[in-house]
Design an enzyme around this catalytic site. Structure first.
Site, PDB file in Angstrom:
ATOM      1  N   HIS A   1       5.630 -35.294   1.342  1.00 19.41           N
ATOM      2  CA  HIS A   1       6.874 -35.932   1.793  1.00 19.41           C
ATOM      3  C   HIS A   1       6.583 -37.133   2.694  1.00 19.41           C
ATOM      4  CE1 HIS A   1      11.149 -36.080   2.521  1.00 19.41           C
ATOM      5  NE2 HIS A   1      10.955 -36.063   3.827  1.00 19.41           N
TER       6      HIS A   1
ATOM      7  N   SER B   1      13.515 -40.275   2.984  1.00 14.55           N
ATOM      8  CA  SER B   1      14.103 -38.968   3.245  1.00 14.55           C
ATOM      9  C   SER B   1      15.589 -39.094   3.591  1.00 14.55           C
ATOM     10  CB  SER B   1      13.300 -38.263   4.347  1.00 14.55           C
ATOM     11  OG  SER B   1      13.624 -36.900   4.421  1.00 14.55           O
TER      12      SER B   1
ATOM     13  N   ASP C   1       5.954 -32.915  -2.874  1.00 16.36           N
ATOM     14  CA  ASP C   1       6.875 -32.988  -1.732  1.00 16.36           C
ATOM     15  C   ASP C   1       7.463 -31.600  -1.480  1.00 16.36           C
ATOM     16  OD1 ASP C   1       9.099 -33.442   0.000  1.00 16.36           O
ATOM     17  OD2 ASP C   1       9.254 -35.507  -0.714  1.00 16.36           O
TER      18      ASP C   1
END
Length: 308
Positions: free
Chosen positions: A288, A129, A259
């Protein structure tokens, strides 16, 4: 016996005396040696974990978490003979809650300071991320001669926000909404995010895992509200296009096609096209936070990439 004498008997060593006697660190230098942390040029203390020996793997965590988010990977790769390292980004986890420097340039420079301190060579960097953005900028601008491979997992590059040059990005209003929710009630916002879209627990057939939600919330609340607030701009508005083009080490790009935080259409495939030596791996139905809820598959695939 007077009050002063009684206190002296009850507390035989004052704070300076205890420090002098070696009972606890007396200076920032000694403190960071004892606590596995470094002090950067601007005085920020960066906490890190460093376990094992062998080829080093450096893990870069997502927003607004800490190095603890990599527990499943740290243990797995430690037991496969790697040296595993995870730091807490400035303003996150156990690192300093400083007032400034919450941008990708500072994040990458902090990692460079850590890599120099530990003299890391032939290192593998893994970013999830926001940590994927941090790792990208570090490898592109500081990693020459130190980095062997890179993994970008559910990562924010090339650019999250919608602009004329990035029409598939998310509108700025999405990120303004995140800032508003954080400022209004950070604890509630973090609970809602972790129990919902982050791990896909809001999907009809999903079963939430309370301990996973609690651990996410714990990590988030350890950090500084100002760092997390400013970090939204850092992860959403930083353009990593030039960084990706500059990277010449083998890179594994991993992303779930469900995601809900970093939508795949405007992230992983575009990054893979910009990288010189990319392998794109898309996971059907993965969320995610797949590094946690799908750790068995993710770890196996990373290990194969590391050994290739």
């Amino acid at each position: 016996m007077g009050l002063t004498t009684a206190v002296a008997v009850a507390l035989p060593l004052s704070l300076p005396a205890r420090a002098a006697a070696g009972r606890f660190p007396s200076s920032p230098k000694q403190r960071n040696q004892d606590m596995n942390s470094i002090i950067t040029k601007d005085g920020t203390e960066i906490f890190y974990k460093d376990w094992g020996s062998g080829q080093p793997i450096v893990f870069h965590h997502g927003w607004p978490l800490s190095g603890d988010d990599w527990d499943a990977q740290m243990l797995f790769f430690l037991h496969h003979g790697y040296r595993v390292i995870a730091h807490d980004r400035r303003g996150h986890g156990r690192s300093s809650q400083v007032s400034g420097g919450h941008d990708m340039d500072h994040y990458a420079a902090d990692v460079a300071a850590l890599a120099a301190h530990l003299d890391l060579r032939d290192a593998i960097h893994v970013g999830h991320s926001t940590g994927g953005g941090e790792a990208t900028r570090y490898v592109a601008r500081h990693g020459v001669g130190r980095v062997a491979k890179l993994v970008l997992m559910s990562a924010v590059p090339p650019l999250m926000v919608k602009t004329p040059g990035n029409p598939g990005g998310l509108p700025i209003e999405v990120f303004d909404g995140l800032r508003d929710a954080l400022a209004a009630n950070r604890a509630k916002f973090y609970r809602d995010l972790s129990s919902g879209p982050f791990y896909g627990f809001n999907r009809p057939d999903a079963k939430a895992v309370p301990s996973v939600v609690d651990n996410w919330w714990r990590q988030g609340m350890m950090g500084a509200a100002n760092a997390h607030y400013d970090g939204i701009k850092a992860f959403s508005e930083t353009d990593f296009t030039d960084d990706l083009k500059a990277i010449d080490v083998p890179t594994l790009v991993m992303h779930g096609d469900d995601d809900q935080i970093v939508p795949i259409a405007d992230s992983a495939p575009l990054s893979a096209k910009l990288l010189k030596h990319a392998t794109l791996k898309i996971y059907k139905g993965y969320p995610h936070g797949m590094l946690t809820v799908n750790a068995d598959v993710i770890n196996r695939d990373m290990l194969a990439f590391f050994r290739s």
